[in-house]
Design an enzyme around this catalytic site. Structure first.
Site, PDB file in Angstrom:
ATOM      1  N   ASP A 125      -9.903  -5.737  -3.891  1.00  0.00           N
ATOM      2  CA  ASP A 125      -9.294  -4.668  -3.090  1.00  0.00           C
ATOM      3  C   ASP A 125     -10.214  -3.445  -3.074  1.00  0.00           C
ATOM      4  O   ASP A 125     -10.509  -2.864  -4.122  1.00  0.00           O
ATOM      5  CB  ASP A 125      -7.930  -4.303  -3.683  1.00  0.00           C
ATOM      6  N   HIS A 143      -7.415  -6.125   0.399  1.00  0.00           N
ATOM      7  CA  HIS A 143      -6.217  -5.294   0.317  1.00  0.00           C
ATOM      8  C   HIS A 143      -4.977  -5.951   0.920  1.00  0.00           C
ATOM      9  O   HIS A 143      -3.880  -5.413   0.810  1.00  0.00           O
ATOM     10  CB  HIS A 143      -6.496  -3.963   1.026  1.00  0.00           C
ATOM     11  N   SER A 148       0.828  -1.198   0.000  1.00  0.00           N
ATOM     12  CA  SER A 148       0.000   0.000   0.000  1.00  0.00           C
ATOM     13  C   SER A 148       0.874   1.265   0.000  1.00  0.00           C
ATOM     14  O   SER A 148       1.647   1.494  -0.932  1.00  0.00           O
ATOM     15  CB  SER A 148      -0.962  -0.061   1.185  1.00  0.00           C
TER      16      SER A 148
END
Length: 250
Positions: free
Chosen positions: A198, A226, A72
């Site tokens: 996600d 995610h 991320s």
């Protein structure tokens, strides 16, 4: 010739390096694993550095060459680090990654600024509750959402909560950082690992990101959100092995 393979695990926003614990032990049999805590997380002191400075500091502190595995926001920092010091980075593993977290002209596959605004409004008043809400969002869409949410929330309770200014700075980076124009110059080979469902960085963003990178391969985890490295750690580790071996044999 030094045969030690160094792997740096770079966490995302709100969750420190402890998030990688389920995969650290098996990865440690294959790599010299370095758990990176960004400034203000874990035992790492805050330094008020900007995004580019943080990326440079991280890569400078690692043995070289290292493979950077970022999740991320950590993936965005990993890409920036590889652009700033390509000679120090032998590969990028980009998990749940995007070139821009926030929607921009020509980049609709992202979050509306209102999402970050809502987190910014609550992070100073209720940091623990805000992180708990964030965990639920990052697990959204995963077939194992309930168990993953429980695991991550337990991890939050057992770790020091970063200061509000640290969390706010990370939200500022997610709002402002746009790597699209820089990425065509990134020659480091890259493996993208992304959850099909996600809810934070849509799969469409990962496909666009793979198209921007000159040497990238995308692997999609069906039915996951995610955090694909937590949803299917065995496949995650196998993909890293294959990525490493492809470089060794090339």
């Amino acid at each position: 010739m030094n045969s030690v393979r160094h792997l740096a695990l770079m966490h995302g926003w709100g969750l420190g390096s402890a998030v990688w614990q389920p995969v650290v032990e098996p990865l440690s049999r294959r790599y010299r694993v370095h758990l990176v805590d960004f400034p203000g997380y874990g035992q790492s002191p805050d330094d008020d550095a900007a995004f580019d400075e943080t990326a440079q500091t991280v890569v400078d502190a690692l043995p070289h060459p290292s493979t950077l595995c970022g999740w991320s926001l950590g993936a965005m920092l990993a890409m920036r680090a590889a652009l700033l010091a390509p000679q120090r980075v032998t590969g990028l593993v980009l998990v749940g990654a995007t070139a821009s977290f926030t929607q921009r002209s020509g980049w609709p596959e992202a979050q509306a600024p209102a999402l970050l605004d809502s987190f910014s409004d609550s992070i100073t008043r209720q940091p623990e509750q805000t992180l708990q809400r964030f965990v639920a969002l990052l697990c959204q869409g995963d077939h194992q959402a309930r168990s993953l949410t429980r695991t991550l929330r337990a991890g939050l309770r057992n770790a020091p909560v970063p200061a509000s200014k640290v969390l706010s700075r990370g939200l500022h980076w997610l709002r402002e950082v746009d790597l699209r124009a820089l990425l065509p110059a990134l020659t480091t080979r890259s493996l993208l690992i992304h959850g099909e469902n996600d809810a934070l960085n849509p799969l469409a963003a990962a496909r666009r990101l793979a198209g921007l990178l000159p040497d990238a391969r995308l692997e999609v985890f069906a039915g996951t959100g995610h955090a694909p490295f937590l949803a299917d750690p065995q496949r995650f580790i196998q993909l890293l092995d294959d990525f490493r071996d492809a470089h060794t044999n090339s």
